[in-house]
Design an enzyme around this catalytic site. Structure first.
Site, PDB file in Angstrom:
ATOM      1  N   LEU A   6      -7.005  21.675   1.622  1.00 49.06           N
ATOM      2  CA  LEU A   6      -5.960  22.196   0.719  1.00 49.06           C
ATOM      3  C   LEU A   6      -4.707  22.639   1.474  1.00 49.06           C
ATOM      4  O   LEU A   6      -3.932  23.450   0.961  1.00 49.06           O
ATOM      5  CB  LEU A   6      -6.485  23.342  -0.166  1.00 49.06           C
ATOM      6  CG  LEU A   6      -7.619  22.981  -1.131  1.00 49.06           C
ATOM      7  CD1 LEU A   6      -7.953  24.163  -2.045  1.00 49.06           C
ATOM      8  CD2 LEU A   6      -7.266  21.763  -1.986  1.00 49.06           C
TER       9      LEU A   6
ATOM     10  N   ALA B  14      -7.209  12.139   4.180  1.00 43.46           N
ATOM     11  CA  ALA B  14      -6.705  13.407   4.716  1.00 43.46           C
ATOM     12  C   ALA B  14      -5.828  13.145   5.939  1.00 43.46           C
ATOM     13  O   ALA B  14      -6.290  12.546   6.914  1.00 43.46           O
ATOM     14  CB  ALA B  14      -7.874  14.299   5.105  1.00 43.46           C
TER      15      ALA B  14
ATOM     16  N   THR C 274      -0.393   2.802   6.691  1.00 45.87           N
ATOM     17  CA  THR C 274       0.980   2.877   6.183  1.00 45.87           C
ATOM     18  C   THR C 274       1.880   1.766   6.728  1.00 45.87           C
ATOM     19  O   THR C 274       1.669   1.292   7.853  1.00 45.87           O
ATOM     20  CB  THR C 274       1.595   4.246   6.566  1.00 45.87           C
ATOM     21  OG1 THR C 274       2.997   4.217   6.314  1.00 45.87           O
ATOM     22  CG2 THR C 274       1.407   4.568   8.030  1.00 45.87           C
TER      23      THR C 274
ATOM     24  N   TYR D 200       4.343   9.776  13.093  1.00 44.83           N
ATOM     25  CA  TYR D 200       3.465   9.561  11.928  1.00 44.83           C
ATOM     26  C   TYR D 200       2.909   8.134  11.955  1.00 44.83           C
ATOM     27  O   TYR D 200       1.684   7.919  11.940  1.00 44.83           O
ATOM     28  CB  TYR D 200       4.247   9.827  10.630  1.00 44.83           C
ATOM     29  CG  TYR D 200       3.551   9.304   9.399  1.00 44.83           C
ATOM     30  CD1 TYR D 200       2.293   9.776   9.046  1.00 44.83           C
ATOM     31  CD2 TYR D 200       4.144   8.321   8.600  1.00 44.83           C
ATOM     32  CE1 TYR D 200       1.641   9.294   7.913  1.00 44.83           C
ATOM     33  CE2 TYR D 200       3.504   7.842   7.481  1.00 44.83           C
ATOM     34  CZ  TYR D 200       2.248   8.317   7.140  1.00 44.83           C
ATOM     35  OH  TYR D 200       1.603   7.824   6.031  1.00 44.83           O
TER      36      TYR D 200
ATOM     37  N   PHE E  95       2.988   0.656   1.153  1.00 44.34           N
ATOM     38  CA  PHE E  95       4.446   0.714   1.180  1.00 44.34           C
ATOM     39  C   PHE E  95       4.831   1.951   0.353  1.00 44.34           C
ATOM     40  O   PHE E  95       4.287   3.019   0.596  1.00 44.34           O
ATOM     41  CB  PHE E  95       5.026  -0.651   0.777  1.00 44.34           C
ATOM     42  CG  PHE E  95       4.936  -1.604   1.968  1.00 44.34           C
ATOM     43  CD1 PHE E  95       3.690  -1.989   2.475  1.00 44.34           C
ATOM     44  CD2 PHE E  95       6.069  -2.029   2.635  1.00 44.34           C
ATOM     45  CE1 PHE E  95       3.591  -2.777   3.622  1.00 44.34           C
ATOM     46  CE2 PHE E  95       5.978  -2.826   3.777  1.00 44.34           C
ATOM     47  CZ  PHE E  95       4.737  -3.203   4.264  1.00 44.34           C
ATOM     48  N   ASN E  96       5.705   1.883  -0.625  1.00 42.95           N
ATOM     49  CA  ASN E  96       6.105   3.131  -1.310  1.00 42.95           C
ATOM     50  C   ASN E  96       5.299   3.314  -2.592  1.00 42.95           C
ATOM     51  O   ASN E  96       5.418   2.511  -3.510  1.00 42.95           O
ATOM     52  CB  ASN E  96       7.604   3.110  -1.589  1.00 42.95           C
ATOM     53  CG  ASN E  96       8.386   3.253  -0.304  1.00 42.95           C
ATOM     54  OD1 ASN E  96       8.262   2.412   0.583  1.00 42.95           O
ATOM     55  ND2 ASN E  96       9.140   4.312  -0.176  1.00 42.95           N
TER      56      ASN E  96
ATOM     57  N   PHE F  38      20.589   9.069   0.932  1.00 47.79           N
ATOM     58  CA  PHE F  38      20.682   9.094   2.400  1.00 47.79           C
ATOM     59  C   PHE F  38      21.212   7.761   2.932  1.00 47.79           C
ATOM     60  O   PHE F  38      20.438   6.882   3.285  1.00 47.79           O
ATOM     61  CB  PHE F  38      19.315   9.397   3.012  1.00 47.79           C
ATOM     62  CG  PHE F  38      18.749  10.736   2.639  1.00 47.79           C
ATOM     63  CD1 PHE F  38      19.567  11.847   2.513  1.00 47.79           C
ATOM     64  CD2 PHE F  38      17.384  10.902   2.419  1.00 47.79           C
ATOM     65  CE1 PHE F  38      19.053  13.089   2.178  1.00 47.79           C
ATOM     66  CE2 PHE F  38      16.853  12.138   2.092  1.00 47.79           C
ATOM     67  CZ  PHE F  38      17.694  13.232   1.968  1.00 47.79           C
TER      68      PHE F  38
ATOM     69  N   ARG G 165      13.247  -0.506  -0.785  1.00 42.47           N
ATOM     70  CA  ARG G 165      11.821  -0.245  -0.578  1.00 42.47           C
ATOM     71  C   ARG G 165      10.992  -0.983  -1.627  1.00 42.47           C
ATOM     72  O   ARG G 165      11.467  -1.303  -2.711  1.00 42.47           O
ATOM     73  CB  ARG G 165      11.516   1.265  -0.716  1.00 42.47           C
ATOM     74  CG  ARG G 165      12.160   2.127   0.360  1.00 42.47           C
ATOM     75  CD  ARG G 165      11.469   1.929   1.704  1.00 42.47           C
ATOM     76  NE  ARG G 165      12.050   2.748   2.770  1.00 42.47           N
ATOM     77  CZ  ARG G 165      13.087   2.381   3.525  1.00 42.47           C
ATOM     78  NH1 ARG G 165      13.684   1.210   3.337  1.00 42.47           N
ATOM     79  NH2 ARG G 165      13.519   3.173   4.479  1.00 42.47           N
TER      80      ARG G 165
ATOM     81  N   ASP H 260      14.873   5.742   9.118  1.00 46.18           N
ATOM     82  CA  ASP H 260      14.721   4.932   7.904  1.00 46.18           C
ATOM     83  C   ASP H 260      15.142   3.480   8.156  1.00 46.18           C
ATOM     84  O   ASP H 260      16.329   3.212   8.379  1.00 46.18           O
ATOM     85  CB  ASP H 260      15.623   5.473   6.784  1.00 46.18           C
ATOM     86  CG  ASP H 260      14.943   6.525   5.930  1.00 46.18           C
ATOM     87  OD1 ASP H 260      13.706   6.640   5.996  1.00 46.18           O
ATOM     88  OD2 ASP H 260      15.659   7.215   5.190  1.00 46.18           O
TER      89      ASP H 260
END
Ligand code: UDP
Length: 317
Positions: free
Chosen positions: A33, A70, A113, A137, A165-166, A202, A215, A278
């Site tokens: 959590l 997680a 990812t 990451y 992806f997104n 952005f 994206r 990005d």
């Protein structure tokens, strides 16, 4: 099957846990959590509030497989605190893999990812394209993918990594809600909800048709469905990797326009500097998972994703 879902109190983990329960599986959610919400654990799942480094005590009860969500997942935070990302994402997962080995659990579906690819040389991105993550990451997730390949070869683990992806949309009341919200669609919807004045765009000088980043958005219900297929595809001794996107790219401006249409709110924007790290365009080829596992996105339109996210955030559970 008896399944352990780590991170099952988070956005994607909770949707996968809900779908697994609907399919008749027995589900235990393990989540500390730190970013998840206890009320996101679907009714019907058992819940253990603990870190993944404590997984062995739970796995000792006898499980058929682990679905591992997680993780720390904010690119910007990973640049500021790389140690946190290496210890949670790689260290935590290695502890989990050791616990699985000791308790004889030999199947895992891993939440990977698109950030493992970094700045792509071409789009759509294939699973065989170079992996050059541009931040800790993505690097920590790629390191786990490498470890899974090694564990499959050495110990007969059956692993499937899904490179998201997104992810967007909601599944009933299960929706995206981070304490620190960095993602585009939830931030845009916060404006429509009156929680923010405007949304920052952005960068408007990217080499894309309207100058904003492009994206590939995939609906969380479709993404979750892929995990059930991946679970069935876990084969001892094999590590498979699949991209998960919908194959179509939308710019930040296009996303804001769809949110305006769905919410009826004018959603003011302000132009801000580019966000470090990005890439201009990230679009997946999901042809491999469609061909090999028969995955087919049912909710491919961005409008569906925004509409579901809007319904869930306007009427939270
Ligand atoms: N973005 C933006 N304003 C925001 C949040 C995101 O312009 O408030 C942009 C971001 O720079 C990226 C795209 O929207 O080009 C998607 O960002 P998000 O954080 O949702 O996902 P990411 O692609 O980083 O995983």
């Amino acid at each position: 099957m008896k399944l352990l879902v780590t991170g099952g109190a988070g956005y994607i983990g909770s949707v996968v846990a809900a779908q697994l329960l609907e399919e008749g599986h027995e589900v235990t959610v393990l989540d500390d959590l730190s970013t998840g919400h206890a009320d996101a654990v679907p009714p019907g799942a058992s819940f253990v509030q603990a870190s993944i480094i404590k997984a062995e005590g739970v796995l000792a009860d006898g499980y058929d497989a682990v679905l591992h969500f997680a993780a720390k997942s904010l690119v910007g935070e990973s640049v500021e605190k790389p140690g946190l990302y290496w210890s949670h994402n790689l260290g935590g997962t290695l502890a989990l893999l050791d616990a699985m080995r000791r308790t004889g659990v030999n199947r895992i579906v891993f939440s990977s990812t698109a950030a493992t690819y970094g700045e792509p040389e071409r789009t759509p991105i294939l699973e065989t394209d170079p992996t050059r993550p541009g931040n800790p990451y993505g690097a920590s997730k790629l390191a786990v993918d490498t470890a899974l390949t090694a564990f499959a070869g050495l110990y007969g683990l059956g692993a499937v990594s899904l490179r998201y992806f997104n992810v967007a949309g909601a599944y009933g009341a299960f929706r995206e809600r981070h304490t620190v919200e960095t993602h585009l669609i939830p931030n845009v919807l916060k404006v429509a909800l009156g929680e923010r004045e405007s949304v920052s765009v952005f960068g408007t000088d990217y080499p894309t048709p309207d100058g904003t980043c492009v994206r590939d958005y995939v609906h969380v219900a479709d993404l979750a469905r892929a995990h059930l297929l991946a679970l069935d595809a876990c084969t001892p001794g094999e590590h498979r990797i699949y991209n998960l996107g919908s194959g179509a790219g939308f710019s930040v401006k296009e996303v804001v326009d769809v949110c305006r249409e769905v919410t009826g709110h004018p959603i003011p924007t302000t132009v801000a500097a580019r966000r470090p790290g990005d890439p201009a365009v990230l679009v997946a080829s999901s042809e491999k998972i469609q061909r090999e596992l028969g995955w087919k996105p049912a909710h491919a339109t961005l409008r569906d994703m925004v509409a579901d996210a809007w319904t869930a955030s306007a009427k939270p559970a």
